[in-house]
Design an enzyme around this catalytic site. Structure first.
Site, short mmCIF file in Angstrom:
data_model
loop_
_atom_site.label_atom_id
_atom_site.label_comp_id
_atom_site.label_asym_id
_atom_site.label_seq_id
_atom_site.Cartn_x
_atom_site.Cartn_y
_atom_site.Cartn_z
N GLY A 91 -38.91 -32.74 10.37
CA GLY A 91 -38.51 -33.59 11.48
C GLY A 91 -39.71 -33.80 12.38
O GLY A 91 -40.55 -32.90 12.53
N THR B 54 -37.84 -37.68 21.52
CA THR B 54 -37.05 -37.31 20.34
C THR B 54 -36.42 -35.94 20.55
O THR B 54 -36.94 -35.12 21.29
CB THR B 54 -37.98 -37.22 19.11
OG1 THR B 54 -38.52 -38.49 18.87
CG2 THR B 54 -37.26 -36.75 17.88
#
Length: 171
Positions: free
Chosen positions: A46, A2
């Site tokens: 996040g 990610t």
């Protein structure tokens, strides 16, 4: 894998991520959302790591915020303590970038609660590329949102585990 970037500029806070989900060298999904907002507490987060781990940590963060009346610093420290000492949580492999209007943190499973020196955080496989791009762009007149978008774009051009399908939350 990610890429998450958090940018704080001109009273705006943005967390952006790419959308790629990989298993080994195979892209499984191109449009994952790795950024969440806790509306009630005006907090955004996040996640870099596995989806199940990230969702578990997001739920824990939300409960810590409720318990500590929205105090992000206290909630982050308590989450990190639990993450490090709880037998189940200790196995989770993820990083979190979290922010409210005043503070930003990186939280890890080793008990780290790190407040960045600047107004930018980058985590995940392409996090360092996004971080570098965002730091360079901070000096210009671009908004936090534009900086985050460009930082993810730059990371997607360098990191094979990052794409440019953007998810973003702003407070």
């Amino acid at each position: 894998m990610t890429t998450i970037v958090l940018v704080r500029k001109n009273n705006d806070v943005v967390v952006a991520s790419d959308g790629q989900v990989s298993m080994g060298n195979t892209v499984i999904k191109k449009t994952a959302n790795k950024v969440r907002k806790i509306e009630k507490r005006n907090v955004i987060a996040g996640f870099a790591g596995s989806t199940a781990d990230a969702l578990t940590l997001f739920e824990r963060l939300e409960s810590k915020l409720e318990k500590h009346a929205g105090n992000l610093t206290r909630a982050a420290v308590e989450l990190a303590k639990d993450w490090r000492t709880d037998k189940y949580l200790r196995r989770l492999e993820a990083l979190m970038a979290i922010a409210d209007k005043e503070k930003s943190f990186i939280i890890s499973g080793t008990g780290d609660v790190l407040e960045p020196e600047g107004d930018v955080i980058g985590i995940g496989s392409g996090g360092n590329y996004a971080l570098a791009a965002a730091k360079v762009l901070m000096d210009g007149d671009k908004s936090a949102e534009d900086i985050a978008k460009k930082a993810i774009k730059v990371a997607s051009e360098i990191c094979v585990f990052t794409n440019d399908n953007l998810s973003m939350e702003k407070i």
